[in-house]
Design a protein around this motif. Sequence first.
Motif, PDB file in Angstrom:
ATOM      1  N   ALA A  25      51.959  30.306  42.075  1.00  0.00           N
ATOM      2  CA  ALA A  25      52.405  30.533  43.509  1.00  0.00           C
ATOM      3  C   ALA A  25      53.928  29.877  43.350  1.00  0.00           C
ATOM      4  N   GLY A  26      54.409  29.828  41.856  1.00  0.00           N
ATOM      5  CA  GLY A  26      56.101  30.262  41.751  1.00  0.00           C
ATOM      6  C   GLY A  26      56.433  31.480  41.863  1.00  0.00           C
ATOM      7  N   PHE A  41      42.346  40.272  38.809  1.00  0.00           N
ATOM      8  CA  PHE A  41      42.909  41.079  39.997  1.00  0.00           C
ATOM      9  C   PHE A  41      43.422  40.066  41.077  1.00  0.00           C
ATOM     10  N   GLU A  42      41.494  40.009  41.534  1.00  0.00           N
ATOM     11  CA  GLU A  42      41.454  39.005  42.709  1.00  0.00           C
ATOM     12  C   GLU A  42      42.479  37.197  42.265  1.00  0.00           C
ATOM     13  N   LEU A  43      42.395  37.034  40.834  1.00  0.00           N
ATOM     14  CA  LEU A  43      44.216  35.838  41.499  1.00  0.00           C
ATOM     15  C   LEU A  43      45.045  36.973  42.324  1.00  0.00           C
ATOM     16  N   ALA A  44      44.904  37.772  41.923  1.00  0.00           N
ATOM     17  CA  ALA A  44      46.458  38.522  42.152  1.00  0.00           C
ATOM     18  C   ALA A  44      46.600  39.347  44.021  1.00  0.00           C
ATOM     19  N   LYS A  45      45.558  39.298  44.094  1.00  0.00           N
ATOM     20  CA  LYS A  45      45.080  40.307  45.425  1.00  0.00           C
ATOM     21  C   LYS A  45      46.055  39.627  46.466  1.00  0.00           C
ATOM     22  N   GLU A  46      46.202  39.291  46.097  1.00  0.00           N
ATOM     23  CA  GLU A  46      47.557  38.911  47.738  1.00  0.00           C
ATOM     24  C   GLU A  46      48.812  39.445  47.824  1.00  0.00           C
ATOM     25  N   ARG A  47      49.019  40.043  46.066  1.00  0.00           N
ATOM     26  CA  ARG A  47      49.875  40.511  46.001  1.00  0.00           C
ATOM     27  C   ARG A  47      50.186  41.686  45.463  1.00  0.00           C
ATOM     28  N   VAL A  54      41.377  46.111  44.791  1.00  0.00           N
ATOM     29  CA  VAL A  54      40.926  44.947  43.270  1.00  0.00           C
ATOM     30  C   VAL A  54      39.940  46.062  42.729  1.00  0.00           C
ATOM     31  N   GLU A  55      39.640  46.605  43.345  1.00  0.00           N
ATOM     32  CA  GLU A  55      38.136  47.698  42.643  1.00  0.00           C
ATOM     33  C   GLU A  55      40.021  48.539  42.090  1.00  0.00           C
ATOM     34  N   ASP A  56      41.091  49.424  42.985  1.00  0.00           N
ATOM     35  CA  ASP A  56      41.855  50.581  42.633  1.00  0.00           C
ATOM     36  C   ASP A  56      42.513  49.827  41.127  1.00  0.00           C
ATOM     37  N   ALA A  57      42.850  48.475  41.564  1.00  0.00           N
ATOM     38  CA  ALA A  57      43.078  48.234  39.936  1.00  0.00           C
ATOM     39  C   ALA A  57      42.365  47.892  39.201  1.00  0.00           C
ATOM     40  N   LEU A  58      41.173  47.637  38.783  1.00  0.00           N
ATOM     41  CA  LEU A  58      40.915  47.757  37.587  1.00  0.00           C
ATOM     42  C   LEU A  58      40.348  49.252  37.711  1.00  0.00           C
ATOM     43  N   ARG A  59      40.933  50.081  37.844  1.00  0.00           N
ATOM     44  CA  ARG A  59      41.198  51.698  37.402  1.00  0.00           C
ATOM     45  C   ARG A  59      42.650  51.773  36.921  1.00  0.00           C
TER      46      ARG A  59
END
Length: 116
Positions: A25-26, A41-47, A54-59
């Motif tokens: 949040a900060g 990556f799910e925690l950062a999904k909005e950003r 999320v799938e792209d980020a996992l790669r």
Amino acid sequence: ERLGSIFAFHHWNKLPTYLQDNLIAGGVNQFLFANDHKRTFELAKERLEPTFTVEDALRTPKHHAIAILNTNEALNAFLVHMLPPVPTKDRYNNSFLTKRHARMFGRSWSELQKVL
């Protein structure tokens, strides 16, 4: 000039939940390295969106990181090529500095926990 804290860690679940939420949040700057832990990556999904799913980020390729920067203007996440780690034989052992600086400037973890 402004001095900010640096939090470096390998796994969100190593932090207390309230601290996880406060860091996200900060608006801290994040560098997300290749990782197979989907929740990271799910925690950062909005950003991450709209640049990455999320799938792209996992790669995320090895020696790259997804940078999510906290700026005055909205800035999409982007991929950064990082240098590979320094070979073990070329690393300088400065652990004595870490210990000395911790004594000079730091507080013990148990003392910090009492404050929190």
